[in-house]
Design an enzyme around this catalytic site. Structure first.
Site, short mmCIF file in Angstrom:
data_model
loop_
_atom_site.label_atom_id
_atom_site.label_comp_id
_atom_site.label_asym_id
_atom_site.label_seq_id
_atom_site.Cartn_x
_atom_site.Cartn_y
_atom_site.Cartn_z
N ARG A 104 0.81 -1.21 0.00
CA ARG A 104 0.00 0.00 0.00
C ARG A 104 0.85 1.26 0.00
O ARG A 104 0.45 2.29 -0.51
CB ARG A 104 -0.90 -0.03 1.23
CG ARG A 104 -1.91 1.07 1.23
CD ARG A 104 -2.97 0.83 2.26
NE ARG A 104 -2.44 1.03 3.60
CZ ARG A 104 -3.20 1.01 4.69
NH1 ARG A 104 -4.47 0.75 4.59
NH2 ARG A 104 -2.67 1.20 5.86
N TYR A 105 2.00 1.19 0.65
CA TYR A 105 2.94 2.31 0.64
C TYR A 105 4.08 1.92 -0.29
O TYR A 105 4.42 0.74 -0.37
CB TYR A 105 3.51 2.54 2.04
CG TYR A 105 2.47 2.86 3.10
CD1 TYR A 105 1.88 4.13 3.15
CD2 TYR A 105 2.11 1.92 4.05
CE1 TYR A 105 0.95 4.43 4.13
CE2 TYR A 105 1.17 2.22 5.04
CZ TYR A 105 0.60 3.48 5.07
OH TYR A 105 -0.32 3.78 6.04
N ARG A 108 7.16 -0.02 1.76
CA ARG A 108 6.92 -1.06 2.77
C ARG A 108 5.85 -2.02 2.30
O ARG A 108 4.86 -1.58 1.71
CB ARG A 108 6.34 -0.47 4.07
CG ARG A 108 7.13 0.33 4.87
CD ARG A 108 6.32 1.33 5.71
NE ARG A 108 6.05 2.51 4.93
CZ ARG A 108 5.33 3.54 5.38
NH1 ARG A 108 4.81 3.54 6.58
NH2 ARG A 108 5.12 4.57 4.60
N CYS A 117 -4.29 -16.90 15.04
CA CYS A 117 -3.92 -16.20 16.26
C CYS A 117 -4.34 -17.07 17.44
O CYS A 117 -5.35 -17.75 17.36
CB CYS A 117 -4.64 -14.86 16.37
SG CYS A 117 -4.25 -13.76 15.00
N CYS A 121 -8.98 -11.45 18.83
CA CYS A 121 -9.47 -10.22 19.43
C CYS A 121 -10.81 -9.90 18.82
O CYS A 121 -10.98 -9.96 17.60
CB CYS A 121 -8.49 -9.08 19.13
SG CYS A 121 -6.80 -9.53 19.55
N CYS A 124 -10.88 -7.24 15.95
CA CYS A 124 -9.86 -7.39 14.90
C CYS A 124 -10.30 -6.84 13.55
O CYS A 124 -11.39 -7.12 13.06
CB CYS A 124 -9.51 -8.86 14.73
SG CYS A 124 -8.26 -9.12 13.45
N ARG A 126 -8.85 -7.70 10.80
CA ARG A 126 -8.68 -8.73 9.78
C ARG A 126 -9.64 -9.88 9.98
O ARG A 126 -9.36 -11.01 9.61
CB ARG A 126 -7.24 -9.27 9.84
CG ARG A 126 -6.24 -8.23 9.44
CD ARG A 126 -5.34 -8.69 8.30
NE ARG A 126 -4.53 -7.58 7.88
CZ ARG A 126 -3.48 -7.17 8.57
NH1 ARG A 126 -3.09 -7.81 9.64
NH2 ARG A 126 -2.80 -6.14 8.15
N ASP A 285 -11.38 0.68 13.53
CA ASP A 285 -11.80 0.93 12.15
C ASP A 285 -13.18 0.37 11.84
O ASP A 285 -13.94 0.03 12.74
CB ASP A 285 -10.73 0.44 11.16
CG ASP A 285 -10.56 -1.05 11.27
OD1 ASP A 285 -11.55 -1.75 11.52
OD2 ASP A 285 -9.42 -1.53 11.11
N ASP A 322 -6.91 4.48 10.23
CA ASP A 322 -6.63 3.86 8.94
C ASP A 322 -7.80 4.21 8.05
O ASP A 322 -8.92 3.77 8.27
CB ASP A 322 -6.49 2.34 9.13
CG ASP A 322 -5.33 1.80 8.34
OD1 ASP A 322 -5.12 2.27 7.21
OD2 ASP A 322 -4.63 0.92 8.87
N LYS A 329 -2.68 5.15 6.85
CA LYS A 329 -2.94 5.69 8.18
C LYS A 329 -2.73 7.20 8.16
O LYS A 329 -1.74 7.67 7.63
CB LYS A 329 -1.99 5.05 9.18
CG LYS A 329 -2.22 3.57 9.36
CD LYS A 329 -1.18 2.99 10.30
CE LYS A 329 -1.18 1.47 10.25
NZ LYS A 329 -0.88 0.90 8.94
C1 LIG Z 1 0.15 -0.08 8.82
C2 LIG Z 1 0.69 -0.58 7.56
C3 LIG Z 1 2.05 -0.49 7.29
C4 LIG Z 1 3.04 0.10 8.28
O1 LIG Z 1 2.83 1.46 8.44
P1 LIG Z 1 3.75 2.28 9.44
O2 LIG Z 1 3.08 3.61 9.49
O3 LIG Z 1 5.12 2.33 8.85
O4 LIG Z 1 3.73 1.56 10.75
C5 LIG Z 1 2.50 -0.92 6.07
N1 LIG Z 1 1.67 -1.45 5.14
C6 LIG Z 1 0.35 -1.55 5.37
C7 LIG Z 1 -0.52 -2.12 4.32
C8 LIG Z 1 -0.18 -1.12 6.59
O5 LIG Z 1 -1.50 -1.24 6.82
S1 SF4 Z 2 -5.96 -8.02 16.24
FE1 SF4 Z 2 -6.55 -9.71 14.84
S2 SF4 Z 2 -4.64 -10.31 13.80
FE2 SF4 Z 2 -4.08 -9.10 15.64
S3 SF4 Z 2 -3.79 -10.63 17.26
FE3 SF4 Z 2 -5.90 -9.94 17.41
S4 SF4 Z 2 -7.07 -11.42 16.19
FE4 SF4 Z 2 -4.92 -11.64 15.60
#
Ligand SMILES: *Cc1c(COP(=O)(O)O)cnc(C)c1O
Ligand code: SF4
Length: 335
Positions: A104-105, A108, A117, A121, A124, A126, A285, A322, A329
């Site tokens: 996305r960036y 990174r 996991c 959570c 979460c 995801r 989110d 986000d 973010k």
């Molecule tokens: C959060 C995230 C990162 C890391 O972002 P930082 O601001 O550097 O911590 C990188 N890629 C994705 C897709 C993310 O959601």
């Molecule tokens: S927030 Fe989601 S991905 Fe992160 S530890 Fe909890 S359940 Fe696992």
């Protein structure tokens, strides 16, 4: 609870093998309310439940509003209609060029090495992934990810995420870090893990030994409440930091869990004494099933404004949101 008295309790594999996944199993640790018991069955088809015996032992056995219980035990709020919710609020699906990679960036990527996991959570983001069958990215998938990183020299940092990457065996993690660090463009590897909070026994001297040769490696962990800051958790963080692996923390601001200056202040202050630097305070989110945790967007900045001046500047994270749709973010500001 009889296991607490045995060596098993300290063995992370025992904890991981014996996660609690039913009302019956949880009842050995606490008195489930009728509403919790009901929610465990009504949410079962939608979102998975698992709780390590360790994390269950942090729960108040009689109070359903306990902040540890709220983070890990299902509530019927999760399946209530939430018209703002989205299955993929961060827009990760369209930013997945090869399986397991979220790009996305420019500089990174996230490398999602599994979707397992030991504690799911309830807030979460995801949930769409962790609701799937347990799965680890197969070797072929990892090879495709390495090839993708090699073909994109603008990628400088790889963030292992999941699921929880620290559930992989030591040797496997060392292999992944070694392969990534062997790519000339990768000068930093980061591991996003909640295990110091929910399964701190995982951070063994052998794990630290496996990670250390691949420095620079940063660990970003995830504590949300002072009740998670146990001796076991402190030792886990200390082992990493003592070996020169910096540990940062992200928290999610959760209604009814940590949305007060007193609770948040204690969390942040203690983390700094552990040499764990508060990094982000996330606004909850728009993932499905998390609406009951969401605070107003200004709540995070307002709490940090309230704390500023009363706690060390080192203890103040950046409040972030986000942005839905996947642009990334963004910092939030108070009024
Ligand atoms: C959060 C995230 C990162 C890391 O972002 P930082 O601001 O550097 O911590 C990188 N890629 C994705 C897709 C993310 O959601
Ligand atoms: S927030 Fe989601 S991905 Fe992160 S530890 Fe909890 S359940 Fe696992």
């Amino acid at each position: 609870m009889e296991h607490r008295l045995t060596a098993d309790w300290e063995d992370w594999r025992w904890q991981a093998r014996n996660v609690l996944t039913s009302s019956q199993a949880l009842s050995a640790y606490l008195d489930l309310s009728a509403a919790e018991t009901e929610a465990i069955s009504t949410t079962a088809g939608a979102f998975r439940m698992a709780i390590t015996p360790y994390y269950a032992s942090l729960m108040d056995p009689t109070d359903p509003e306990c902040p540890i219980r709220r983070q890990a035990i299902p509530r019927d709020d999760e399946i209530r209609a939430d018209e703002r919710a989205m299955a993929d609020p961060l827009g990760e699906v369209p930013r997945t060029p090869v399986q397991g990679v979220v790009h996305r960036y420019p500089d990174r990527i996230l490398l999602l090495v599994n979707n397992v996991c030991p504690v799911y959570c309830r807030f979460c983001t995801r949930k769409r992934l962790t609701a799937l069958d347990n799965e680890t990215l197969p070797s072929a998938g990892l090879e495709a990810a390495y090839a993708y990183v090699a073909a994109h020299p603008e990628i400088r940092e790889v963030i292992l995420s999941g699921g929880d990457p620290l559930l992989l065996p030591d040797a496997r993690l060392a292999d992944i870090l070694g392969r990534l660090r062997a790519l000339p463009n990768v000068d930093l590897v980061r591991i996003h893990t909640r295990l110091p909070a929910v399964l701190p026994q995982r951070v063994t001297p052998a794990l630290v030994q496996a990670l250390a040769p691949h420095q620079p490696v940063w660990v970003v962990t995830h504590f949300n409440h002072p009740l998670e800051l146990t001796d076991e958790a402190r030792i886990a963080c200390q082992r990493l930091v003592d070996r020169g692996i910096p540990v940062d923390n992200q928290s999610v601001l959760l209604r009814g869990v940590n949305d007060s200056a007193a609770v948040l202040g204690e969390l942040l202050r203690t983390l700094v004494t552990w040499r764990v630097r508060p990094y982000y305070l996330h606004q909850c989110d728009l993932a499905e099933g998390v609406g009951h945790f969401r605070t107003a967007a200004e709540a995070g900045p307002a709490l940090l404004d309230e704390l500023r001046g009363t706690i060390s500047g080192l203890a103040l994270p950046t409040p972030v949101l986000d942005v839905p749709g996947g642009s990334g973010k963004v910092p939030l500001f108070g009024r």
